[in-house]
Design an enzyme around this catalytic site. Structure first.
Site, short mmCIF file in Angstrom:
data_model
loop_
_atom_site.label_atom_id
_atom_site.label_comp_id
_atom_site.label_asym_id
_atom_site.label_seq_id
_atom_site.Cartn_x
_atom_site.Cartn_y
_atom_site.Cartn_z
N GLY A 88 -4.96 31.09 17.74
CA GLY A 88 -3.77 31.60 18.06
C GLY A 88 -2.85 30.72 19.27
O GLY A 88 -3.25 29.22 19.12
N SER A 89 -2.20 31.16 20.06
CA SER A 89 -1.40 30.47 21.14
C SER A 89 -2.36 29.49 22.01
O SER A 89 -1.84 28.78 22.75
CB SER A 89 -0.64 31.36 21.84
OG SER A 89 0.43 31.78 20.88
#
Length: 485
Positions: free
Chosen positions: A213-214
């Site tokens: 993810g981020s």
């Protein structure tokens, strides 16, 4: 002598010679292979004829040996706080092949490592006294991670950025290695563990790569700064919001539609975790440059040994631009272990230099003499410039001070971090993965630590799943334990 008897004699002589030849071949050419065969019970009898050497944490043995009853295997392995340290030790079993540190240092721990032999041992071909494995694990950090993860499914790693020493390796749910040590009872425990849908034998800290993810936005930001695409973390980017994915009718949107993500700087984009900024940034850089930076941090390294072989974290190749955009936010086919993401934060915290991560400090003989010192052998390589590292540190601090990572704040320490919530399942149909990675520096002692946490599953409602909500508190507990005076 008649002809029949003569032929029979010659045939018998040939049979005798064939038997002698076969016996010689087995003894001198196949003997060692037969001796080393995993199904040769004599090996197990020899291994467990005496106590094994131990695995050490902070000067204390977390393993031992106990005598057995009514068995030709005289001793079995024992563990102290087995569930707490299972992701570090693995298990040494009378019935199954050893794993983790138990497997890597089998010869050292059972006394067959040639480095342990004295001159007399060599002359008499006797097994030497076993050696010990001294780990880098900090018991306080290990327990903090284990307790903070609790009944959540996940993994966590902590690294000292200055030395590369791994301070914690935790995987939950865990298991007690003691259940597998005795051949008489191991089968039942093995069946239970291997059929458990929660997969407690999987080392989620080192060997369970998931979409990061981020948290991967740190890698993309590093690539953009090093390449010169942007000169600083405070320069405004060219990032429409939402960002139209190239070659498609779809757009890359943000979790928070009111966040100031249009043309946001890297600092603001990390603070609010702006997908549009990093999706477009990955496309502007091109997949080759993003991959080159990911590789420098350790992605795509299929020989990452700490000394346990870590599962390969992957940044893919041969993508369409729309897929490259998705990799910019740690999706599509990007995968990473907590170890890999902790390495990203460790390099940034250490001025752009990554010291080889390792969870064994030394191996010694029974008398404590050092046979190999891994702390001295740890290599260092520059991942990004000190200027880039300093800028990313500053931006990560903004994330924790007033961005998406406020739950990681530690009193008396400077903390920088990055959250991540990775989609799971087709069209994000399953509960997302919650990530958090950070570094912490004590304002008084100068101690440093870098951590990464992934929560794969918890009892939280889907709407409550976030890196800040689930993973950041675990990271905070680990940092507090590592940085205390």
């Amino acid at each position: 002598m008649n002809k029949t008897i003569r032929r029979a004699s010659v045939f018998t002589l040939l049979l005798v010679l064939a038997l002698l030849g076969r016996a010689t071949w087995v003894q001198f050419y196949e003997g060692q292979a037969l001796a080393d065969d995993k199904d040769n019970r004599r090996n197990a009898i020899e291994t467990y004829s005496a106590p094994l050497g131990n695995i050490i944490v902070a000067g204390r043995s977390i393993t031992g040996s106990a005598p057995t009853k009514n068995s030709d295997l005289k001793y079995k392995r024992t563990y102290t706080d087995g569930e707490l340290y299972a992701a570090v030790t693995g298990y040494a079993s009378q019935a199954y092949a050893p794993t983790q540190l138990e497997g890597i240092y089998t010869d050292l721990l059972n006394g067959t490592d040639n480095r342990l032999k004295s001159v007399m041992d060599t002359l008499t071909n006797q097994r030497a006294d076993p050696g010990n494995v001294v780990t880098t694990i900090d018991p306080d950090v290990q327990k903090a991670a284990y307790d903070a993860l609790g009944d959540k499914k996940g993994g966590a790693v902590a690294i000292d950025p200055k030395t590369g020493r791994i301070l914690a390796v935790v995987s939950t749910p865990s298991y007690d290695p003691s259940a597998l040590t005795d051949a008489n009872t191991a089968g039942t425990a093995w069946k239970k563990l291997t059929t458990d849908p929660e997969k407690p034998l999987v080392n989620r800290a080192l060997r369970q790569p998931l979409p990061p993810g981020s948290t991967f936005k740190l890698v993309v930001a590093a690539a953009a700064l090093e390449d010169g695409l942007y000169s600083s973390v405070d320069e405004r980017t060219d990032s429409p919001n939402p960002y139209p994915l190239p070659g498609t009718s779809r757009t890359l949107d943000n979790e928070n539609p009111s966040a100031p993500c249009a043309n946001a700087s890297i600092r603001v984009a990390l603070q609010y975790s702006c997908n549009n900024v990093f999706g477009k940034m990955a496309v502007d850089l091109g997949q080759d440059k993003v991959k080159a930076m990911a590789d420098k941090f350790g992605f795509n390294d299929d020989k990452l040994d700490v000394p346990v072989r870590a599962y390969t974290s992957v940044y893919p190749s041969d993508m369409y631009p729309s897929e490259t955009a998705l990799t910019g936010i740690g999706q599509f086919d990007v995968t990473a272990t907590p170890l890999q993401i902790a390495m990203v934060s460790a390099a940034i915290a250490n001025g752009g230099k990554l010291v080889s991560p390792h969870m064994v400090s030394q191996i010694t003989n029974s008398g404590g003499d050092v046979l190999q010192d891994y702390d001295d052998e740890a290599g260092t390589k520059e991942i990004v410039s000190s200027s880039t590292a300093e800028q990313l540190q500053s931006a990560m601090q903004t994330v924790v001070e007033k961005g998406t990572g406020t739950n990681a704040q530690v009193p008396g320490a400077t903390v920088g971090g990055k959250t991540g919530t990775a989609q799971h399942g087709e069209n994000n149909s399953q509960v997302p993965y919650a990530w958090f990675t950070s570094y912490g520096k004590s304002d008084s002692s100068g101690k440093e630590v870098a951590v990464a946490v992934v929560v794969e599953q918890s009892d939280a409602a889907r709407s409550e799943v976030s890196g800040n909500g689930l993973a950041a508190p675990v990271a905070k507990a680990m940092m507090e334990a590592a940085l205390k005076d």
